[in-house]
Design an enzyme around this catalytic site. Structure first.
Site, PDB file in Angstrom:
ATOM      1  N   PHE A 221     -12.122  12.707  25.314  1.00 51.44           N
ATOM      2  CA  PHE A 221     -12.308  13.990  24.634  1.00 51.44           C
ATOM      3  C   PHE A 221     -11.568  15.137  25.323  1.00 51.44           C
ATOM      4  O   PHE A 221     -11.762  16.301  24.966  1.00 51.44           O
ATOM      5  CB  PHE A 221     -13.808  14.314  24.520  1.00 51.44           C
ATOM      6  CG  PHE A 221     -14.515  13.457  23.508  1.00 51.44           C
ATOM      7  CD1 PHE A 221     -14.434  13.742  22.153  1.00 51.44           C
ATOM      8  CD2 PHE A 221     -15.245  12.353  23.907  1.00 51.44           C
ATOM      9  CE1 PHE A 221     -15.071  12.949  21.212  1.00 51.44           C
ATOM     10  CE2 PHE A 221     -15.893  11.548  22.975  1.00 51.44           C
ATOM     11  CZ  PHE A 221     -15.806  11.848  21.626  1.00 51.44           C
TER      12      PHE A 221
ATOM     13  N   SER B 103     -15.076  -1.640  35.300  1.00 49.14           N
ATOM     14  CA  SER B 103     -14.481  -1.077  34.090  1.00 49.14           C
ATOM     15  C   SER B 103     -13.074  -1.630  33.965  1.00 49.14           C
ATOM     16  O   SER B 103     -12.473  -2.038  34.962  1.00 49.14           O
ATOM     17  CB  SER B 103     -14.421   0.450  34.183  1.00 49.14           C
ATOM     18  OG  SER B 103     -13.711   0.988  33.093  1.00 49.14           O
ATOM     19  N   ASN B 104     -12.560  -1.634  32.759  1.00 45.17           N
ATOM     20  CA  ASN B 104     -11.160  -1.983  32.539  1.00 45.17           C
ATOM     21  C   ASN B 104     -10.400  -0.794  31.972  1.00 45.17           C
ATOM     22  O   ASN B 104      -9.271  -0.930  31.524  1.00 45.17           O
ATOM     23  CB  ASN B 104     -11.055  -3.192  31.597  1.00 45.17           C
ATOM     24  CG  ASN B 104     -11.636  -4.439  32.239  1.00 45.17           C
ATOM     25  OD1 ASN B 104     -11.372  -4.731  33.400  1.00 45.17           O
ATOM     26  ND2 ASN B 104     -12.451  -5.164  31.488  1.00 45.17           N
TER      27      ASN B 104
ATOM     28  N   ARG C 100     -15.701  13.601  36.268  1.00 45.78           N
ATOM     29  CA  ARG C 100     -15.461  12.435  37.114  1.00 45.78           C
ATOM     30  C   ARG C 100     -15.002  12.871  38.499  1.00 45.78           C
ATOM     31  O   ARG C 100     -15.374  12.274  39.507  1.00 45.78           O
ATOM     32  CB  ARG C 100     -14.442  11.505  36.453  1.00 45.78           C
ATOM     33  CG  ARG C 100     -14.403  10.134  37.085  1.00 45.78           C
ATOM     34  CD  ARG C 100     -13.670   9.109  36.218  1.00 45.78           C
ATOM     35  NE  ARG C 100     -14.453   8.826  35.019  1.00 45.78           N
ATOM     36  CZ  ARG C 100     -14.125   9.228  33.787  1.00 45.78           C
ATOM     37  NH1 ARG C 100     -13.026   9.912  33.569  1.00 45.78           N
ATOM     38  NH2 ARG C 100     -14.892   8.937  32.766  1.00 45.78           N
TER      39      ARG C 100
ATOM     40  N   ASP D 222     -20.516   5.472  34.313  1.00 46.96           N
ATOM     41  CA  ASP D 222     -20.878   5.615  32.914  1.00 46.96           C
ATOM     42  C   ASP D 222     -20.770   7.097  32.632  1.00 46.96           C
ATOM     43  O   ASP D 222     -21.324   7.923  33.365  1.00 46.96           O
ATOM     44  CB  ASP D 222     -22.279   5.081  32.610  1.00 46.96           C
ATOM     45  CG  ASP D 222     -22.437   4.767  31.123  1.00 46.96           C
ATOM     46  OD1 ASP D 222     -21.446   4.351  30.486  1.00 46.96           O
ATOM     47  OD2 ASP D 222     -23.536   4.943  30.591  1.00 46.96           O
TER      48      ASP D 222
END
Length: 199
Positions: free
Chosen positions: A156, A7-8, A183, A68
């Site tokens: 969000f 991911s960036n 997460r 994801d």
């Protein structure tokens, strides 16, 4: 040990670096290594995360970690799901966190069922061909607030109201959010898996 984050996203990198620090892993983004983003053609978080992890590992020759994540709104049958990052584009806005929040609030203006879940699926592979990827899922259920509140976090977070705190994720101190976020929950599960199987 170096691990490539597939991911960036700077927000994800900061959260995951802090959470993986106890294991002594050095987390670097795929962008730092010149690795392009992987396609995400699947309809589930786990399939997309696995594809991203394998892609980053194939291009780097290093172990890789992919996340994801997305918002699953009950009133929308679990959508936007894997399309969360692009949610605003469905309604004529440019891609971006602020526009995603704006589009969501517009679509939910007259919706009473505001229950939603933030879901994070982390997948780690030792190599592109790893036959036993590590998979950890974190899920937080809350409600979509009627307006954004708070200045911390990203995505969000300003509209994800967490009932046990009576606040949105964006209102919580970073350490509290990380300890209770989707997460954060996935990362704790991943830490346990990495300790058990990789160390």
């Amino acid at each position: 040990m170096k691990i490539v984050l597939a991911s960036n996203n700077r927000g994800k990198l900061a959260e995951l670096r802090a959470m993986l620090a106890p294991l002594g892993f050095e987390l670097i983004t795929q962008g730092e290594l010149g690795i392009p983003e992987a396609p995400e053609p699947y309809h589930t978080f786990v399939e997309n995360a696995l594809a991203k992890a394998r892609h980053a590992s194939a291009h780097s020759g290093l172990p890789a970690l992919a996340d994801d994540a997305g918002l699953c709104v009950d009133a929308f049958g679990g959508l936007p799901g894997v399309q969360t990052a692009f949610y605003a584009t469905r309604f004529g806005y440019e891609k971006g966190d602020d526009n995603n929040v704006r589009a969501l609030l517009e679509q939910m203006r007259d919706v009473d069922n505001r229950r939603a879940a933030l879901v994070s699926t982390l997948v780690a592979v030792r190599s592109e061909q790893d036959p036993e990827p590590l998979i950890a899922v974190g899920r937080v259920v809350g409600e979509i607030a009627r307006a954004p509140v708070g200045s911390h976090g990203f995505g969000f977070d300003p509209v994800m109201l967490i009932p046990e705190f009576g606040q949105t994720f964006a209102q919580l101190p970073v350490e509290v959010k990380n300890a209770n976020s989707h997460r954060g929950r996935a990362a704790r599960a991943m830490l346990a898996l990495m300790r058990e199987r990789w160390l």
